[in-house]
Design a protein around this motif. Structure first.
Motif, PDB file in Angstrom:
ATOM      1  N   LYS A  64       0.817  -1.226   0.000  1.00 57.67           N
ATOM      2  CA  LYS A  64       0.000   0.000   0.000  1.00 57.67           C
ATOM      3  C   LYS A  64       0.846   1.271   0.000  1.00 57.67           C
ATOM      4  O   LYS A  64       0.318   2.381  -0.006  1.00 57.67           O
ATOM      5  CB  LYS A  64      -0.905   0.019   1.246  1.00 57.67           C
ATOM      6  CG  LYS A  64      -1.664  -1.264   1.491  1.00 57.67           C
ATOM      7  CD  LYS A  64      -2.648  -1.528   0.370  1.00 57.67           C
ATOM      8  CE  LYS A  64      -3.310  -2.884   0.437  1.00 57.67           C
ATOM      9  NZ  LYS A  64      -4.087  -3.146   1.614  1.00 57.67           N
ATOM     10  N   ARG A 242      -5.078   3.755   9.687  1.00 60.99           N
ATOM     11  CA  ARG A 242      -5.397   3.741   8.251  1.00 60.99           C
ATOM     12  C   ARG A 242      -4.933   5.017   7.547  1.00 60.99           C
ATOM     13  O   ARG A 242      -5.112   6.117   8.071  1.00 60.99           O
ATOM     14  CB  ARG A 242      -6.911   3.597   8.070  1.00 60.99           C
ATOM     15  CG  ARG A 242      -7.328   3.628   6.618  1.00 60.99           C
ATOM     16  CD  ARG A 242      -8.797   3.401   6.474  1.00 60.99           C
ATOM     17  NE  ARG A 242      -9.585   4.454   7.101  1.00 60.99           N
ATOM     18  CZ  ARG A 242     -10.845   4.743   6.783  1.00 60.99           C
ATOM     19  NH1 ARG A 242     -11.473   4.026   5.855  1.00 60.99           N
ATOM     20  NH2 ARG A 242     -11.485   5.697   7.402  1.00 60.99           N
ATOM     21  N   GLN A 244      -5.226   6.597   3.462  1.00 57.54           N
ATOM     22  CA  GLN A 244      -5.777   6.357   2.130  1.00 57.54           C
ATOM     23  C   GLN A 244      -4.942   7.080   1.066  1.00 57.54           C
ATOM     24  O   GLN A 244      -4.301   8.092   1.350  1.00 57.54           O
ATOM     25  CB  GLN A 244      -7.233   6.818   2.090  1.00 57.54           C
ATOM     26  CG  GLN A 244      -8.058   6.067   3.132  1.00 57.54           C
ATOM     27  CD  GLN A 244      -9.533   6.379   3.079  1.00 57.54           C
ATOM     28  OE1 GLN A 244     -10.156   6.300   2.037  1.00 57.54           O
ATOM     29  NE2 GLN A 244     -10.096   6.732   4.224  1.00 57.54           N
ATOM     30  N   PHE A 246      -4.934   7.978  -3.387  1.00 52.61           N
ATOM     31  CA  PHE A 246      -5.731   7.969  -4.626  1.00 52.61           C
ATOM     32  C   PHE A 246      -4.825   8.165  -5.839  1.00 52.61           C
ATOM     33  O   PHE A 246      -3.747   8.741  -5.734  1.00 52.61           O
ATOM     34  CB  PHE A 246      -6.805   9.066  -4.563  1.00 52.61           C
ATOM     35  CG  PHE A 246      -7.813   8.772  -3.481  1.00 52.61           C
ATOM     36  CD1 PHE A 246      -8.904   7.963  -3.735  1.00 52.61           C
ATOM     37  CD2 PHE A 246      -7.614   9.247  -2.187  1.00 52.61           C
ATOM     38  CE1 PHE A 246      -9.813   7.645  -2.728  1.00 52.61           C
ATOM     39  CE2 PHE A 246      -8.507   8.941  -1.171  1.00 52.61           C
ATOM     40  CZ  PHE A 246      -9.604   8.139  -1.444  1.00 52.61           C
ATOM     41  N   GLU A 291      -9.327  -1.159   6.366  1.00 53.20           N
ATOM     42  CA  GLU A 291      -8.627  -0.811   5.121  1.00 53.20           C
ATOM     43  C   GLU A 291      -9.646  -0.432   4.044  1.00 53.20           C
ATOM     44  O   GLU A 291      -9.449  -0.680   2.859  1.00 53.20           O
ATOM     45  CB  GLU A 291      -7.726  -1.967   4.676  1.00 53.20           C
ATOM     46  CG  GLU A 291      -6.591  -2.220   5.657  1.00 53.20           C
ATOM     47  CD  GLU A 291      -5.479  -3.091   5.104  1.00 53.20           C
ATOM     48  OE1 GLU A 291      -4.958  -2.789   4.020  1.00 53.20           O
ATOM     49  OE2 GLU A 291      -5.151  -4.092   5.771  1.00 53.20           O
ATOM     50  N   LYS A 292     -10.732   0.169   4.513  1.00 51.45           N
ATOM     51  CA  LYS A 292     -11.770   0.615   3.564  1.00 51.45           C
ATOM     52  C   LYS A 292     -11.374   1.954   2.957  1.00 51.45           C
ATOM     53  O   LYS A 292     -10.786   2.791   3.624  1.00 51.45           O
ATOM     54  CB  LYS A 292     -13.081   0.835   4.337  1.00 51.45           C
ATOM     55  CG  LYS A 292     -13.901  -0.403   4.497  1.00 51.45           C
ATOM     56  CD  LYS A 292     -15.320   0.008   4.892  1.00 51.45           C
ATOM     57  CE  LYS A 292     -16.033  -1.181   5.468  1.00 51.45           C
ATOM     58  NZ  LYS A 292     -16.724  -0.866   6.706  1.00 51.45           N
ATOM     59  N   VAL A 293     -11.780   2.150   1.704  1.00 50.95           N
ATOM     60  CA  VAL A 293     -11.591   3.456   1.063  1.00 50.95           C
ATOM     61  C   VAL A 293     -12.934   4.158   1.124  1.00 50.95           C
ATOM     62  O   VAL A 293     -13.963   3.558   0.813  1.00 50.95           O
ATOM     63  CB  VAL A 293     -11.177   3.258  -0.414  1.00 50.95           C
ATOM     64  CG1 VAL A 293     -11.005   4.597  -1.105  1.00 50.95           C
ATOM     65  CG2 VAL A 293      -9.891   2.467  -0.488  1.00 50.95           C
ATOM     66  N   ARG A 298     -11.851  10.748  -0.450  1.00 48.50           N
ATOM     67  CA  ARG A 298     -11.648  11.176  -1.834  1.00 48.50           C
ATOM     68  C   ARG A 298     -11.897  12.678  -1.960  1.00 48.50           C
ATOM     69  O   ARG A 298     -11.149  13.403  -2.612  1.00 48.50           O
ATOM     70  CB  ARG A 298     -12.599  10.389  -2.741  1.00 48.50           C
ATOM     71  CG  ARG A 298     -12.024  10.131  -4.091  1.00 48.50           C
ATOM     72  CD  ARG A 298     -12.947   9.306  -4.901  1.00 48.50           C
ATOM     73  NE  ARG A 298     -14.040  10.125  -5.413  1.00 48.50           N
ATOM     74  CZ  ARG A 298     -14.776   9.807  -6.467  1.00 48.50           C
ATOM     75  NH1 ARG A 298     -14.534   8.670  -7.099  1.00 48.50           N
ATOM     76  NH2 ARG A 298     -15.727  10.581  -6.881  1.00 48.50           N
ATOM     77  N   GLY A 320      -8.578   4.268  -5.656  1.00 52.54           N
ATOM     78  CA  GLY A 320      -7.881   4.567  -4.411  1.00 52.54           C
ATOM     79  C   GLY A 320      -7.711   3.307  -3.603  1.00 52.54           C
ATOM     80  O   GLY A 320      -8.321   2.278  -3.913  1.00 52.54           O
ATOM     81  N   TRP A 321      -6.854   3.358  -2.626  1.00 51.19           N
ATOM     82  CA  TRP A 321      -6.754   2.236  -1.710  1.00 51.19           C
ATOM     83  C   TRP A 321      -6.368   2.741  -0.327  1.00 51.19           C
ATOM     84  O   TRP A 321      -6.006   3.913  -0.167  1.00 51.19           O
ATOM     85  CB  TRP A 321      -5.827   1.143  -2.200  1.00 51.19           C
ATOM     86  CG  TRP A 321      -4.358   1.441  -2.294  1.00 51.19           C
ATOM     87  CD1 TRP A 321      -3.578   2.028  -1.349  1.00 51.19           C
ATOM     88  CD2 TRP A 321      -3.491   1.111  -3.377  1.00 51.19           C
ATOM     89  NE1 TRP A 321      -2.292   2.080  -1.774  1.00 51.19           N
ATOM     90  CE2 TRP A 321      -2.197   1.516  -3.006  1.00 51.19           C
ATOM     91  CE3 TRP A 321      -3.668   0.486  -4.613  1.00 51.19           C
ATOM     92  CZ2 TRP A 321      -1.089   1.344  -3.841  1.00 51.19           C
ATOM     93  CZ3 TRP A 321      -2.563   0.312  -5.424  1.00 51.19           C
ATOM     94  CH2 TRP A 321      -1.301   0.736  -5.050  1.00 51.19           C
ATOM     95  N   ALA A 322      -6.469   1.859   0.624  1.00 53.24           N
ATOM     96  CA  ALA A 322      -6.123   2.223   1.999  1.00 53.24           C
ATOM     97  C   ALA A 322      -5.182   1.173   2.549  1.00 53.24           C
ATOM     98  O   ALA A 322      -5.283  -0.008   2.220  1.00 53.24           O
ATOM     99  CB  ALA A 322      -7.375   2.280   2.859  1.00 53.24           C
TER     100      ALA A 322
END
Ligand SMILES: Cc1cc2nc3c(=O)[nH]c(=O)nc-3n(C[C@H](O)[C@H](O)[C@H](O)COP(=O)(O)OP(=O)(O)OC[C@H]3O[C@@H](n4cnc5c(N)ncnc54)[C@H](O)[C@@H]3O)c2cc1C
Length: 402
Positions: A64, A242, A244, A246, A291-293, A298, A320-322
């Motif tokens: 990540k 966490r 995030q 993008f 680990e939710k986006v 955003r 995107g990712w987290a």
């Protein structure tokens, strides 16, 4: 089963292969830290190394990571870890036969408040004392060099030209390949479930499906480090947080190459990712394994980006990712042994810098294991016991994590 050794990212799994019943060293975690340590141990001639990874190599925080590599820190120990690591990144192709895709575009920290800029100037003095260069452009100089930046609300910046970013996947793959060539056994899909300690000494490691006897366990479990330490009855204050990130579609309205830009006010950052852009999203205030986006992140990212680089109004966020930072209470790594359990060694709590400091971690921990102490750097200040001793590291610039 074929005799082809599985490489990172390959579909072949090695879960069926038998595990040794004894190992000289068991490394818990097959991220960039665990694999770097495995490699440097093989380089020192250690033979019975076993790396146990519960999922696939690098699937944790390493996958990540934004890949940032910088010398600009505000503590000497972090800068020294960067200097040790930088040498390895510079010679990576020769040593590992793999291109780490190190883009030396520089890092530009941008300070909005005068007090922040004063900190950057102080850091520049520390860097100079250690033989490193940091330029200190004011707003008009930043505007001249990077005309697409909005600078009217900036006090000043610090630019370190030798810094940049590299590929976490490529670096991890290099460590894994060379560790295997050196004789390390690396197993995916094997979860460590317990650590046996008798009379204050590590005896064995339990894993899904068995047990391996060993006198040395190295905790390289990233955000899960506290759980591994607890298996040995130890309290390690490293917690997950966490963050995030993008990515935009192809975006040619900015130059093909520019530095890693860091807006200190909000911890927002941006760099090139191929012909698109990587934009930092927010980091959580509360610890969790989520680990939710999310949509709000955003929005946050777009808003901070548009403010600093107005032409981003033409960009489109594609995905995107987290991931999880592994944070320690003073935002510095935890490297060393616990005095109460012989044979239990930590390489944890890198607090957002674990990728760039992975070469240093491998070198230092391999020295600790084979020579009884780290020789390349004095890492006493990073010892795990510092938290309960109340001897935390003071870092003036805590506003930003990679
Ligand atoms: C969004 C984001 C951006 C980042 N950007 C940067 C950056 O620009 N520069 C930088 O230097 N760093 C950055 N970092 C931090 C960096 O990614 C981490 O510090 C680094 O990857 C830590 O590596 P690790 O090997 O310790 O952890 P991980 O990669 O998480 O590896 C630990 C491994 O342990 C395994 N494991 C856990 N428990 C067990 C168990 N019981 N049994 C077996 N295996 C187990 C996990 O599956 C995992 O694969 C970023 C992190 C995030 C989340």
């Amino acid at each position: 089963m074929s005799n082809i050794e599985p490489e990172f990212g390959c579909l072949v799994t090695d879960r069926q292969k038998s595990l040794p019943s004894r190992a000289d060293v068991v490394i818990v975690g097959g991220g960039v830290i665990g694999l770097s340590i495995a490699y440097y141990l093989t380089k020192k001639g250690v033979k019975g190394i076993l790396v146990l990874e519960k999922g696939m190599l690098g699937e944790g925080s390493t996958a990540k990571c934004a890949g940032g590599i910088r010398t600009h820190f505000s503590t000497e120990i972090n800068i020294r870890c960067s200097m040790v690591s930088l040498k390895v990144f510079e010679g990576f192709k020769e040593e590992f036969g793999a291109d780490p895709e190190f883009h030396r575009v520089g890092y530009l920290f941008m300070a909005s408040a005068e007090a922040q800029w004063a900190l950057l100037r102080e850091n520049a003095r520390l860097l100079a004392r250690l033989g490193l260069e940091a330029e200190l452009p004011g707003p008009s100089e930043m505007q001249r060099r990077w005309p697409f930046l909005r600078v009217d609300d900036l006090a000043g910046g610090a630019f370190t030209p030798d810094d940049g970013y590299a590929g976490p996947y490529e670096v991890l793959q290099g460590f894994a390949k060379k560790a295997r060539q050196g004789g390390a056994v690396i197993r995916e899909h094997v979860e460590v479930t317990g650590i046996r300690v008798t009379k204050g000494r590590v005896q064995a490691v339990d894993f899904s499906g068995g047990m391996v006897r060993t006198p040395v366990v190295i905790n390289a479990a990233g955000p899960y480090a506290a759980r591994i330490a607890a298996m040995a009855g130890l309290d390690l204050p490293v917690f997950p947080l966490r963050r995030q990130i993008f990515f935009t579609d192809l975006f040619d309205d900015l130059p093909a190459q520019f530095p890693m830009f860091i807006d200190m006010e909000h911890g927002w950052y941006m760099r090139r990712e191929g012909r698109g852009l990587l934009l930092a999203g927010p980091q959580d205030a509360e610890s969790s394994f989520s680990e939710k986006v999310d949509f709000e992140a955003r929005e946050w990212t777009a808003e901070r980006g548009l403010h600093r680089v107005p032409v981003l109004e033409k960009a489109r966020i594609a995905r995107g990712w987290a991931g999880l930072y592994e944070i320690s209470p003073d935002h510095h790594a935890v490297m060393g042994a616990f005095p109460e359990v012989e044979g239990f060694i930590c390489a944890n709590g890198f607090s957002g810098h674990g990728f760039q400091h992975s070469p240093a971690a491998g070198i230092l921990i391999s020295e600790l294991v084979t020579e009884g102490e780290a020789r390349t750097l004095d890492i006493h200040s990073l010892r795990p016991a510092r938290f309960r001793e109340g001897d935390l590291i003071h870092e003036p610039l805590t506003a930003f994590r990679d």
